[in-house]
Write a protein that holds these residues in place. Structure first.
Motif, PDB file in Angstrom:
ATOM      1  N   GLU A 134     -26.494 -88.152  27.383  1.00 39.06           N
ATOM      2  CA  GLU A 134     -25.951 -88.361  29.329  1.00 39.06           C
ATOM      3  C   GLU A 134     -25.633 -86.632  28.737  1.00 39.06           C
ATOM      4  O   GLU A 134     -26.613 -86.167  30.199  1.00 39.06           O
ATOM      5  N   ARG A 194     -29.626 -86.294  30.260  1.00 38.98           N
ATOM      6  CA  ARG A 194     -29.935 -86.060  31.614  1.00 38.98           C
ATOM      7  C   ARG A 194     -29.477 -85.117  32.207  1.00 38.98           C
ATOM      8  O   ARG A 194     -29.911 -84.676  33.474  1.00 38.98           O
ATOM      9  N   GLU A 195     -27.616 -85.066  31.986  1.00 35.99           N
ATOM     10  CA  GLU A 195     -27.715 -83.707  32.970  1.00 35.99           C
ATOM     11  C   GLU A 195     -27.953 -82.379  32.812  1.00 35.99           C
ATOM     12  O   GLU A 195     -27.585 -81.732  33.687  1.00 35.99           O
ATOM     13  N   TYR A 196     -28.303 -82.169  31.420  1.00 31.16           N
ATOM     14  CA  TYR A 196     -29.561 -81.353  31.727  1.00 31.16           C
ATOM     15  C   TYR A 196     -30.514 -80.793  32.529  1.00 31.16           C
ATOM     16  O   TYR A 196     -30.447 -79.921  32.852  1.00 31.16           O
ATOM     17  N   ARG A 245     -30.995 -82.171  34.940  1.00 28.48           N
ATOM     18  CA  ARG A 245     -30.107 -82.379  36.517  1.00 28.48           C
ATOM     19  C   ARG A 245     -29.913 -81.005  37.137  1.00 28.48           C
ATOM     20  O   ARG A 245     -30.280 -80.178  38.024  1.00 28.48           O
ATOM     21  N   LYS A 246     -29.244 -80.107  35.691  1.00 27.42           N
ATOM     22  CA  LYS A 246     -28.876 -78.226  36.191  1.00 27.42           C
ATOM     23  C   LYS A 246     -30.381 -77.844  36.394  1.00 27.42           C
ATOM     24  O   LYS A 246     -30.140 -76.603  36.572  1.00 27.42           O
ATOM     25  N   VAL A 306     -23.873 -77.505  29.017  1.00 33.37           N
ATOM     26  CA  VAL A 306     -23.886 -78.614  28.937  1.00 33.37           C
ATOM     27  C   VAL A 306     -23.185 -79.963  28.108  1.00 33.37           C
ATOM     28  O   VAL A 306     -22.443 -80.162  28.429  1.00 33.37           O
ATOM     29  N   VAL A 355     -20.142 -82.721  28.855  1.00 26.16           N
ATOM     30  CA  VAL A 355     -20.615 -83.802  28.936  1.00 26.16           C
ATOM     31  C   VAL A 355     -19.206 -84.153  27.766  1.00 26.16           C
ATOM     32  O   VAL A 355     -19.000 -85.661  28.332  1.00 26.16           O
TER      33      VAL A 355
END
Length: 656
Positions: free
Chosen positions: A467, A470-472, A474-475, A489, A493
């Protein structure tokens, strides 16, 4: 005036071509730079000649008086360049062996000659003999929002010693080959405190940092050459006299490279929306399915756990022996692998290289970090994912080598490279790539970084780690994240999923691993089983020499002694196994230098293991992580027998 008008029309057409959409429906990046390049490959003189029309958008609030461009090929010009000083190399006595790039003319949108404002600079080391960075003072400074257009007639001579780029006979790998903008960083971007160009020299250990760009590349060369590139083929035209012109389009990639060789065999396959092309020597076609399978594994795993692969095509190259120096390199939608005519099925080296080099499409290409200044953010992160992918698909304990006599996981090889290095405490991961001392660049940037990432995953859990990435993605996809952006990040998270289970943030972890030089080493110092006095036992006739008679089993006081020998303080699990088969898992924050675990009951400790699931990959000594009452020598004998058998096999193999 007529000449200026024609030039204006050409540049406007160039801008329209570069800003249009051919590959993806919408732009993926800000597209602050773009290039249209029309060149001819002279296979006799080993040169690439042509014209580049390029633009740079000043999206900062700064008034910028100059532009800076990479002239990478000049690294191969003489023995006095920074690259060759660092490698101890030399282009050789023959002038044909050297590589260089020359600009014959340089003009702006108005046709103004920019060559009087050109000078080579050496921002990293002041080397007057290095000409890998070109500064051009503009006739008028670029105001915020301005677009600077330049047109250059240039000639690039490829070096004969292939180091990522060059030629050998009729083989060409053309990379770092055209005048290329650096990255202008306004204040607040990454670590910039004021606006300025980030444009480093070409170093032996450094790779690259560029804006996501749009490319229109036209290449003219002899008919017999098979070409692969980082672009999508738009057209192929036979122009007569034994020559052809190929036009390629690439969108939102950070670099454009290409290869040409008459001996390539071309194979195609697909994965979901991606058309995959492999160029490989004809005598190596038995390796095709292995290579295709490996790249599909990488696509599948990274798409699921990091983010989607956004381009509809991918080309990779398995160079011939004469072009081996070009193997193992990455250019987003083009990368090179390596294999050989005879490659045992149990040795997954080609798969490992393919998976690693493809992974750069994510951690160098999509998440375009600065590899000059923070090489771990690409190489270390990518090595972490490479090991996960290889071991996931090819065997948890045998991802790299799966021979009956010896099995080795990819992650294990990375750990061995780290723990066996004598320089693992010399420096931390915050150095620029060329500043790592005493040959520690590879160990620190690849192996140590991969192992502290594995250790982080061991602490917070695999799904939390996924996750994070994934956030890394997305951003920061199609931007330029820094190491600080990545750790931010992680903190976000981890606290979102786990609250303050690991503290208010994970900076305590990064301070020790990413920015620290300490080592991790936990040890089972010993354990003892004491019979408790007066624990239901009686003695016949009160004679101390008589045999003890027990109404029931004795009660034991059992103590385990744990030590933290290294400086790094990490939470660890401790598994205690008793003689009745019972097991207890203890948790220790690892902060003190020693710890005693005490148990009371009618059972004795048989063995103890620190970190039984091997979550702390940074631990430099797994041997002292366990202790047993009666060590079993059978596994030692078994390992030695396998080792001896493997050495015999290896000796016979290399003598074939």
């Amino acid at each position: 005036m007529k000449k200026q008008f024609i030039l204006l029309i050409i540049l406007l057409l160039t801008f329209n071509i570069l800003s249009s959409q051919i590959i993806n429906r919408e732009p993926l990046s800000a597209r602050l730079t773009g290039y249209t390049i029309d060149v001819n490959l002279d296979h006799v003189t080993k040169t690439v000649r042509g014209t580049v029309n390029a633009f740079w958008v000043n999206n900062s609030g700064d008034v910028v008086p100059d532009i800076q461009m990479h002239m990478y090929m000049n690294a191969f010009k003489s023995s006095r360049t920074t690259f060759n000083r660092e490698t101890g190399g030399s282009p050789g006595k023959k002038s044909s062996a050297a590589g260089w790039i020359e600009i014959h003319s340089l003009t702006d949108l108005n046709g103004i000659d920019l060559t009087p404002g050109m000078q080579y600079i050496s921002p990293d080391d002041g080397n007057p003999w290095d000409s890998t960075v070109l500064e051009v003072v503009l006739p008028k400074p670029a105001l915020p929002g301005d677009t600077v257009f330049v047109t250059a007639d240039f000639e690039t001579k490829l070096p004969s010693k292939i180091r990522r780029t060059g030629y050998n006979g009729d083989f060409f790998f053309v990379a770092q080959w055209f005048p290329k903008f650096g990255v202008y960083e306004p204040a607040g971007m990454r670590y910039a405190t004021s606006g300025g160009w980030n444009c480093h020299q070409f170093h032996a250990n450094s790779e690259f940092y560029s804006n996501h760009s749009v490319y229109e590349i036209s290449i003219t060369l002899p008919d017999e050459y098979v070409v692969g590139s980082g672009g999508m083929l738009v057209s192929e035209t036979n122009i007569g006299e034994g020559k052809k012109t190929l036009v390629y389009r690439a969108e939102d990639i950070v670099d454009f490279a290409w290869t040409a060789w008459p001996g390539y065999a071309v194979f195609n396959t697909s994965w979901e929306h991606v058309d995959i092309t492999l160029l490989i020597p004809h005598d190596r076609t038995k390796q095709v399915e292995r290579q295709f399978t490996a790249v599909k594994h990488a696509l599948e795993y990274l798409a699921e756990n990091v983010g989607p692969y956004p381009w509809p095509y991918l080309t990779f190259v398995d160079p011939p022996a004469r072009g081996a120096g070009a193997g193992g390199m990455e250019y987003t939608t083009l990368f090179t692998s390596t294999s050989s005519y005879r490659m045992p099925e149990w040795l997954h080296m080609p798969e490992m290289v393919t998976i690693h080099e493809f992974g750069h499409a994510y951690f160098m290409g999509i998440l375009a970090s600065n590899e000059f200044e923070e090489p771990w953010l690409d190489e270390g992160v990518n090595s972490f994912w490479e090991a996960r992918i290889v071991d996931h698909y090819y065997g948890k304990n045998s991802g790299l080598m799966d021979h009956p006599l010896l099995k080795i996981a990819d992650a294990s090889m990375s750990r061995i490279s780290y723990i066996s290095s004598p320089g693992k405490q010399l420096v931390n991961n915050s150095e620029y790539s060329w500043d790592y001392p005493l040959g520690t660049y590879g160990m620190m940037s690849y192996h140590k970084a991969a192992n502290w990432l594995f250790t982080l995953m061991g602490i917070i859990g695999e799904e939390t780690m996924n996750e994070i990435f994934r956030e890394y993605y997305r951003k920061w996809a199609f931007r330029h994240p820094s190491g600080k952006d990545f750790t931010d990040v992680v903190n976000e998270v981890v606290t979102r999923i786990h609250g303050e289970k690991f503290g208010p943030d994970m900076n305590w972890f990064f301070d020790q691993t990413l920015y620290g030089t300490g080592i991790s080493d936990y040890k089972v110092a010993g354990f003892r089983n004491f019979i408790m006095p007066d624990s239901t036992s009686t003695r016949r006739n009160d004679n101390p020499l008589d045999t003890i008679l027990s109404d029931t089993d004795p009660v034991y006081n059992s103590i385990v002694y744990i030590e933290r020998k290294g400086e790094v303080m990490l939470p660890v699990e401790i598994l205690v196994h008793f003689n009745n088969g019972e097991e207890i898992m203890e948790w220790w924050d690892g902060k003190s230098r020693h710890k005693a675990l005490e148990f009371t009951g009618k059972k004795k400790i048989e063995w103890v293991k620190i970190d039984p699931e091997f979550k702390i990959r940074m631990d430099i000594n797994y041997i002292n992580n366990s202790m047993t009452v009666e060590p079993d020598r059978v596994p030692v004998r078994r390992i030695m027998n396998k080792f001896i058998a493997f050495m015999q096999f290896f000796i016979s193999f290399i003598m074939l």
